[in-house]
Design an enzyme around this catalytic site. Sequence first.
Site, mmCIF file in Angstrom:
data_model
loop_
_atom_site.group_PDB
_atom_site.id
_atom_site.type_symbol
_atom_site.label_atom_id
_atom_site.label_comp_id
_atom_site.label_asym_id
_atom_site.label_seq_id
_atom_site.Cartn_x
_atom_site.Cartn_y
_atom_site.Cartn_z
ATOM 1 N N LYS A 188 0.809 -1.221 0.000
ATOM 2 C CA LYS A 188 0.000 0.000 0.000
ATOM 3 C C LYS A 188 0.838 1.264 0.000
ATOM 4 O O LYS A 188 2.006 1.257 0.375
ATOM 5 C CB LYS A 188 -0.997 -0.031 1.161
ATOM 6 C CG LYS A 188 -2.148 -0.976 0.849
ATOM 7 C CD LYS A 188 -3.267 -0.951 1.846
ATOM 8 C CE LYS A 188 -4.336 -1.954 1.378
ATOM 9 N NZ LYS A 188 -5.370 -2.165 2.380
ATOM 10 N N ARG A 196 -3.551 -10.090 4.854
ATOM 11 C CA ARG A 196 -3.938 -10.172 3.428
ATOM 12 C C ARG A 196 -2.765 -9.649 2.604
ATOM 13 O O ARG A 196 -2.430 -8.476 2.698
ATOM 14 C CB ARG A 196 -5.193 -9.331 3.198
ATOM 15 C CG ARG A 196 -5.695 -9.319 1.768
ATOM 16 C CD ARG A 196 -6.881 -8.362 1.633
ATOM 17 N NE ARG A 196 -7.401 -8.333 0.271
ATOM 18 C CZ ARG A 196 -6.874 -7.619 -0.718
ATOM 19 N NH1 ARG A 196 -5.816 -6.853 -0.516
ATOM 20 N NH2 ARG A 196 -7.401 -7.669 -1.920
HETATM 21 C C1 PT1 Z 1 -7.862 -4.640 3.038
HETATM 22 C C2 PT1 Z 1 -8.072 -4.638 1.622
HETATM 23 C C3 PT1 Z 1 -9.120 -5.461 1.130
HETATM 24 N N1 PT1 Z 1 -7.334 -3.896 0.762
HETATM 25 C C4 PT1 Z 1 -9.611 -6.162 3.305
HETATM 26 N N2 PT1 Z 1 -9.860 -6.210 1.989
HETATM 27 C C5 PT1 Z 1 -7.617 -3.914 -0.545
HETATM 28 N N3 PT1 Z 1 -10.354 -6.910 4.155
HETATM 29 C C6 PT1 Z 1 -8.650 -4.722 -1.033
HETATM 30 C C7 PT1 Z 1 -3.021 2.203 -1.195
HETATM 31 O O1 PT1 Z 1 -3.063 3.084 -0.322
HETATM 32 O O2 PT1 Z 1 -6.923 -3.907 3.599
HETATM 33 N N4 PT1 Z 1 -8.624 -5.398 3.831
HETATM 34 N N5 PT1 Z 1 -9.373 -5.471 -0.196
HETATM 35 C C8 PT1 Z 1 -6.805 -3.058 -1.488
HETATM 36 N N6 PT1 Z 1 -7.118 -1.687 -1.289
HETATM 37 C C9 PT1 Z 1 -6.135 -0.697 -1.328
HETATM 38 C C10 PT1 Z 1 -6.271 0.424 -0.511
HETATM 39 C C11 PT1 Z 1 -5.013 -0.866 -2.091
HETATM 40 C C12 PT1 Z 1 -5.265 1.375 -0.475
HETATM 41 C C13 PT1 Z 1 -4.009 0.084 -2.087
HETATM 42 C C14 PT1 Z 1 -4.119 1.211 -1.265
HETATM 43 O O3 PT1 Z 1 -2.071 2.094 -1.993
#
Ligand code: PT1
Length: 277
Positions: free
Chosen positions: A225, A259
Amino acid sequence: MTQHFQFHCGKFQLDLSTPLVMGVVNVTPDSFSDGGRFSRAESAIAHALQLIEEGANILDVGGESTRPNAIPVSLDEELSRVIPVIEALAGQISIPISIDTYKPKVMQAAIAAGASMVNDVRALQEEYALDVVVNSNASVCLMHMQGTPQTMQQNPYYDDVVNDVKAFLQTRLDACVKAGIASKRIIVDPGFGFGKTRVHNIALVQQLESFAALNQPLLVGLSRKSVLGQMTGNDVDARLYASIAASVISVMKGAHIVRVHDVKATVDALKVVQAVL
Ligand code: PT1
Protein backbone atom coordinates in the site's frame (compact mmCIF):
# COMPACT_ATOMS: atom_id res chain seq x y z
CA MET A 1 -3.01 -12.12 26.58
CA THR A 2 -3.23 -13.35 22.96
CA GLN A 3 -6.77 -14.43 22.10
CA HIS A 4 -7.33 -17.85 20.58
CA PHE A 5 -10.13 -18.07 18.10
CA GLN A 6 -11.79 -20.75 16.03
CA PHE A 7 -13.02 -19.08 12.88
CA HIS A 8 -15.93 -20.73 11.06
CA CYS A 9 -15.72 -20.13 7.36
CA GLY A 10 -18.33 -22.06 5.38
CA LYS A 11 -17.46 -25.75 5.71
CA PHE A 12 -13.99 -24.86 7.00
CA GLN A 13 -12.96 -24.31 10.59
CA LEU A 14 -9.77 -22.30 10.90
CA ASP A 15 -7.55 -22.37 13.96
CA LEU A 16 -6.29 -18.84 14.56
CA SER A 17 -3.80 -19.73 17.29
CA THR A 18 -1.14 -19.26 14.61
CA PRO A 19 -1.25 -16.41 12.09
CA LEU A 20 -2.86 -17.15 8.72
CA VAL A 21 -1.99 -15.75 5.33
CA MET A 22 -4.72 -14.65 2.91
CA GLY A 23 -3.37 -14.50 -0.64
CA VAL A 24 -4.68 -11.85 -3.02
CA VAL A 25 -6.11 -13.09 -6.34
CA ASN A 26 -7.04 -10.10 -8.50
CA VAL A 27 -9.19 -10.81 -11.53
CA THR A 28 -8.87 -7.41 -13.15
CA PRO A 29 -7.64 -6.44 -16.61
CA ASP A 30 -4.61 -4.58 -15.26
CA SER A 31 -3.51 -7.57 -13.15
CA PHE A 32 -2.90 -9.85 -16.13
CA SER A 33 -1.82 -9.33 -19.69
CA ASP A 34 -4.87 -8.79 -21.85
CA GLY A 35 -5.70 -11.90 -23.80
CA GLY A 36 -9.47 -12.00 -23.44
CA ARG A 37 -11.72 -13.48 -20.82
CA PHE A 38 -10.68 -17.10 -20.96
CA SER A 39 -7.03 -16.35 -20.47
CA ARG A 40 -7.79 -13.83 -17.74
CA ALA A 41 -9.59 -16.53 -15.76
CA GLU A 42 -6.89 -19.06 -16.56
CA SER A 43 -4.15 -16.70 -15.34
CA ALA A 44 -6.03 -15.95 -12.14
CA ILE A 45 -6.56 -19.66 -11.47
CA ALA A 46 -2.89 -20.45 -12.12
CA HIS A 47 -1.89 -17.59 -9.82
CA ALA A 48 -4.24 -18.85 -7.11
CA LEU A 49 -2.79 -22.37 -7.29
CA GLN A 50 0.70 -20.88 -7.06
CA LEU A 51 -0.28 -18.98 -3.89
CA ILE A 52 -1.57 -22.23 -2.35
CA GLU A 53 1.76 -23.91 -3.11
CA GLU A 54 3.47 -20.98 -1.40
CA GLY A 55 1.43 -21.64 1.75
CA ALA A 56 -1.67 -19.44 1.54
CA ASN A 57 -4.39 -20.40 4.05
CA ILE A 58 -7.22 -18.43 2.38
CA LEU A 59 -7.59 -17.01 -1.15
CA ASP A 60 -9.21 -13.59 -1.60
CA VAL A 61 -10.71 -13.31 -5.09
CA GLY A 62 -11.62 -9.83 -6.28
CA GLY A 63 -12.92 -8.42 -9.58
CA GLU A 64 -13.12 -4.71 -8.72
CA SER A 65 -10.15 -2.74 -7.44
CA THR A 66 -10.74 -0.72 -4.27
CA ARG A 67 -7.45 1.11 -4.33
CA PRO A 68 -7.66 4.93 -4.24
CA ASN A 69 -9.23 6.39 -7.43
CA ALA A 70 -10.08 2.96 -8.83
CA ILE A 71 -12.72 2.95 -11.56
CA PRO A 72 -15.96 1.20 -10.53
CA VAL A 73 -16.96 -1.96 -12.39
CA SER A 74 -20.53 -2.93 -13.37
CA LEU A 75 -22.29 -5.83 -11.71
CA ASP A 76 -22.23 -7.96 -14.87
CA GLU A 77 -18.56 -7.28 -15.51
CA GLU A 78 -17.62 -8.13 -11.92
CA LEU A 79 -19.64 -11.36 -12.04
CA SER A 80 -18.05 -12.38 -15.34
CA ARG A 81 -14.60 -11.85 -13.85
CA VAL A 82 -14.88 -13.64 -10.52
CA ILE A 83 -17.49 -16.39 -10.83
CA PRO A 84 -15.64 -18.62 -13.36
CA VAL A 85 -12.50 -18.34 -11.24
CA ILE A 86 -14.29 -19.24 -7.99
CA GLU A 87 -16.14 -22.14 -9.65
CA ALA A 88 -12.94 -23.60 -11.04
CA LEU A 89 -10.98 -23.15 -7.80
CA ALA A 90 -13.71 -24.47 -5.49
CA GLY A 91 -13.68 -27.78 -7.33
CA GLN A 92 -9.99 -28.38 -6.84
CA ILE A 93 -8.67 -26.72 -3.67
CA SER A 94 -9.10 -27.44 0.03
CA ILE A 95 -8.69 -23.98 1.53
CA PRO A 96 -11.45 -21.36 1.88
CA ILE A 97 -12.15 -18.90 -0.94
CA SER A 98 -13.07 -15.36 0.03
CA ILE A 99 -14.93 -13.02 -2.33
CA ASP A 100 -13.76 -9.39 -2.14
CA THR A 101 -16.89 -7.43 -3.03
CA TYR A 102 -19.45 -5.02 -1.62
CA LYS A 103 -22.18 -6.02 -4.10
CA PRO A 104 -24.82 -8.38 -2.62
CA LYS A 105 -25.43 -10.09 -5.98
CA VAL A 106 -21.74 -10.86 -6.37
CA MET A 107 -21.65 -12.19 -2.79
CA GLN A 108 -24.61 -14.45 -3.50
CA ALA A 109 -23.27 -15.79 -6.80
CA ALA A 110 -19.80 -16.28 -5.31
CA ILE A 111 -21.17 -18.25 -2.36
CA ALA A 112 -23.22 -20.40 -4.76
CA ALA A 113 -20.02 -20.96 -6.78
CA GLY A 114 -18.14 -22.15 -3.69
CA ALA A 115 -16.86 -19.11 -1.78
CA SER A 116 -16.82 -19.56 2.02
CA MET A 117 -16.18 -15.98 3.03
CA VAL A 118 -17.33 -12.48 2.10
CA ASN A 119 -14.67 -9.79 2.37
CA ASP A 120 -16.56 -6.50 2.26
CA VAL A 121 -14.82 -3.12 2.31
CA ARG A 122 -18.27 -1.63 3.07
CA ALA A 123 -18.91 -3.96 6.03
CA LEU A 124 -22.28 -5.22 4.69
CA GLN A 125 -23.83 -1.74 4.58
CA GLU A 126 -25.25 -2.13 1.04
CA GLU A 127 -28.94 -2.98 0.99
CA TYR A 128 -29.45 -6.79 1.14
CA ALA A 129 -25.77 -7.51 1.85
CA LEU A 130 -26.51 -8.55 5.43
CA ASP A 131 -29.33 -10.82 4.26
CA VAL A 132 -27.10 -12.62 1.77
CA VAL A 133 -24.59 -13.52 4.48
CA VAL A 134 -27.27 -14.32 7.09
CA ASN A 135 -28.88 -16.77 4.67
CA SER A 136 -25.62 -18.63 4.00
CA ASN A 137 -22.97 -20.32 6.08
CA ALA A 138 -20.29 -17.97 4.80
CA SER A 139 -18.14 -15.93 7.14
CA VAL A 140 -17.59 -12.22 6.75
CA CYS A 141 -14.75 -9.72 7.09
CA LEU A 142 -16.08 -6.33 8.19
CA MET A 143 -13.73 -3.57 7.07
CA HIS A 144 -13.69 0.12 7.90
CA MET A 145 -13.60 2.66 5.08
CA GLN A 146 -14.22 6.40 5.19
CA GLY A 147 -15.78 7.60 1.92
CA THR A 148 -15.49 5.59 -1.29
CA PRO A 149 -12.41 4.48 -3.23
CA GLN A 150 -13.05 7.35 -5.67
CA THR A 151 -12.90 10.08 -3.01
CA MET A 152 -11.53 8.54 0.18
CA GLN A 153 -8.02 10.02 0.01
CA GLN A 154 -9.16 13.59 -0.68
CA ASN A 155 -9.38 14.81 2.91
CA PRO A 156 -9.67 12.01 5.48
CA TYR A 157 -10.66 13.34 8.90
CA TYR A 158 -11.18 11.71 12.30
CA ASP A 159 -11.66 13.05 15.80
CA ASP A 160 -9.64 10.04 16.98
CA VAL A 161 -8.89 7.57 14.22
CA VAL A 162 -8.42 4.52 16.47
CA ASN A 163 -11.59 5.13 18.49
CA ASP A 164 -13.63 6.10 15.42
CA VAL A 165 -12.61 2.98 13.47
CA LYS A 166 -13.19 0.72 16.46
CA ALA A 167 -16.61 2.27 17.16
CA PHE A 168 -17.63 1.73 13.52
CA LEU A 169 -16.53 -1.91 13.61
CA GLN A 170 -18.38 -2.45 16.91
CA THR A 171 -21.56 -0.98 15.38
CA ARG A 172 -21.32 -3.22 12.29
CA LEU A 173 -20.48 -6.23 14.47
CA ASP A 174 -23.60 -5.60 16.59
CA ALA A 175 -25.74 -5.23 13.46
CA CYS A 176 -24.42 -8.52 12.05
CA VAL A 177 -24.94 -10.48 15.26
CA LYS A 178 -28.42 -8.97 15.68
CA ALA A 179 -29.27 -10.01 12.11
CA GLY A 180 -28.25 -13.58 12.88
CA ILE A 181 -24.60 -13.98 11.84
CA ALA A 182 -22.79 -16.02 14.51
CA SER A 183 -19.88 -14.10 16.00
CA LYS A 184 -17.57 -17.07 15.26
CA ARG A 185 -18.15 -16.25 11.58
CA ILE A 186 -17.09 -12.59 11.80
CA ILE A 187 -13.68 -10.98 11.55
CA VAL A 188 -12.81 -7.28 11.61
CA ASP A 189 -10.33 -5.11 9.73
CA PRO A 190 -9.30 -1.46 10.31
CA GLY A 191 -9.04 -0.94 6.53
CA PHE A 192 -5.54 0.43 6.03
CA GLY A 193 -5.40 3.03 3.26
CA PHE A 194 -9.19 3.39 2.99
CA GLY A 195 -9.77 7.07 3.77
CA LYS A 196 -6.68 7.38 5.95
CA THR A 197 -3.64 9.63 5.84
CA ARG A 198 -0.17 8.37 6.62
CA VAL A 199 -0.63 9.63 10.19
CA HIS A 200 -3.94 7.77 10.52
CA ASN A 201 -2.47 4.51 9.19
CA ILE A 202 0.51 4.73 11.52
CA ALA A 203 -1.70 5.44 14.54
CA LEU A 204 -3.77 2.35 13.69
CA VAL A 205 -0.67 0.16 13.49
CA GLN A 206 0.70 1.62 16.71
CA GLN A 207 -2.53 0.87 18.55
CA LEU A 208 -3.46 -2.37 16.79
CA GLU A 209 -3.42 -4.24 20.13
CA SER A 210 -6.42 -2.20 21.23
CA PHE A 211 -8.58 -3.89 18.57
CA ALA A 212 -8.52 -6.98 20.79
CA ALA A 213 -11.29 -5.19 22.75
CA LEU A 214 -13.67 -6.07 19.90
CA ASN A 215 -13.21 -9.73 20.82
CA GLN A 216 -13.12 -10.85 17.19
CA PRO A 217 -10.31 -12.10 14.97
CA LEU A 218 -8.40 -9.28 13.31
CA LEU A 219 -7.39 -9.08 9.65
CA VAL A 220 -4.81 -6.59 8.39
CA GLY A 221 -4.10 -5.59 4.79
CA LEU A 222 -1.04 -3.39 4.30
CA SER A 223 0.61 -5.29 1.43
CA ARG A 224 2.16 -2.93 -1.15
CA LYS A 225 0.00 0.00 0.00
CA SER A 226 0.93 3.62 -0.60
CA VAL A 227 1.60 4.27 3.09
CA LEU A 228 4.56 1.89 2.66
CA GLY A 229 5.54 3.87 -0.44
CA GLN A 230 5.45 7.07 1.60
CA MET A 231 7.72 5.49 4.22
CA THR A 232 10.24 3.98 1.80
CA GLY A 233 9.99 6.11 -1.31
CA ASN A 234 9.42 2.94 -3.32
CA ASP A 235 6.94 2.33 -6.14
CA VAL A 236 4.26 -0.33 -5.72
CA ASP A 237 6.38 -3.05 -7.38
CA ALA A 238 9.26 -2.48 -4.93
CA ARG A 239 7.40 -2.68 -1.62
CA LEU A 240 8.05 -6.34 -0.76
CA TYR A 241 10.42 -5.74 2.14
CA ALA A 242 8.26 -2.97 3.57
CA SER A 243 5.22 -5.27 3.24
CA ILE A 244 7.01 -8.03 5.15
CA ALA A 245 7.85 -5.59 7.94
CA ALA A 246 4.20 -4.52 8.05
CA SER A 247 2.94 -8.12 8.30
CA VAL A 248 5.46 -8.97 11.02
CA ILE A 249 4.56 -5.92 13.09
CA SER A 250 0.82 -6.54 12.59
CA VAL A 251 1.02 -10.14 13.78
CA MET A 252 3.18 -9.15 16.75
CA LYS A 253 0.48 -6.63 17.64
CA GLY A 254 -2.33 -9.16 17.47
CA ALA A 255 -3.42 -9.62 13.83
CA HIS A 256 -4.72 -13.14 13.17
CA ILE A 257 -4.82 -12.95 9.37
CA VAL A 258 -2.73 -10.87 6.97
CA ARG A 259 -3.94 -10.17 3.43
CA VAL A 260 -0.89 -10.16 1.15
CA HIS A 261 0.32 -10.43 -2.44
CA ASP A 262 3.67 -12.04 -1.62
CA VAL A 263 2.64 -15.25 0.10
CA LYS A 264 5.91 -17.23 0.26
CA ALA A 265 7.93 -14.37 1.74
CA THR A 266 5.18 -13.62 4.27
CA VAL A 267 4.77 -17.26 5.30
CA ASP A 268 8.51 -17.51 6.01
CA ALA A 269 8.61 -14.24 7.93
CA LEU A 270 5.62 -15.29 10.04
CA LYS A 271 7.25 -18.64 10.85
CA VAL A 272 10.01 -16.63 12.52
CA VAL A 273 7.45 -14.52 14.40
CA GLN A 274 5.59 -17.63 15.50
CA ALA A 275 8.76 -19.28 16.78
CA VAL A 276 9.42 -16.44 19.17
CA LEU A 277 5.87 -15.40 20.15
C1 PT1 B 1 -7.86 -4.64 3.04
C2 PT1 B 1 -8.07 -4.64 1.62
C3 PT1 B 1 -9.12 -5.46 1.13
N1 PT1 B 1 -7.33 -3.90 0.76
C4 PT1 B 1 -9.61 -6.16 3.31
N2 PT1 B 1 -9.86 -6.21 1.99
C5 PT1 B 1 -7.62 -3.91 -0.55
N3 PT1 B 1 -10.35 -6.91 4.15
C6 PT1 B 1 -8.65 -4.72 -1.03
C7 PT1 B 1 -3.02 2.20 -1.20
O1 PT1 B 1 -3.06 3.08 -0.32
O2 PT1 B 1 -6.92 -3.91 3.60
N4 PT1 B 1 -8.62 -5.40 3.83
N5 PT1 B 1 -9.37 -5.47 -0.20
C8 PT1 B 1 -6.81 -3.06 -1.49
N6 PT1 B 1 -7.12 -1.69 -1.29
C9 PT1 B 1 -6.14 -0.70 -1.33
C10 PT1 B 1 -6.27 0.42 -0.51
C11 PT1 B 1 -5.01 -0.87 -2.09
C12 PT1 B 1 -5.27 1.37 -0.47
C13 PT1 B 1 -4.01 0.08 -2.09
C14 PT1 B 1 -4.12 1.21 -1.27
O3 PT1 B 1 -2.07 2.09 -1.99
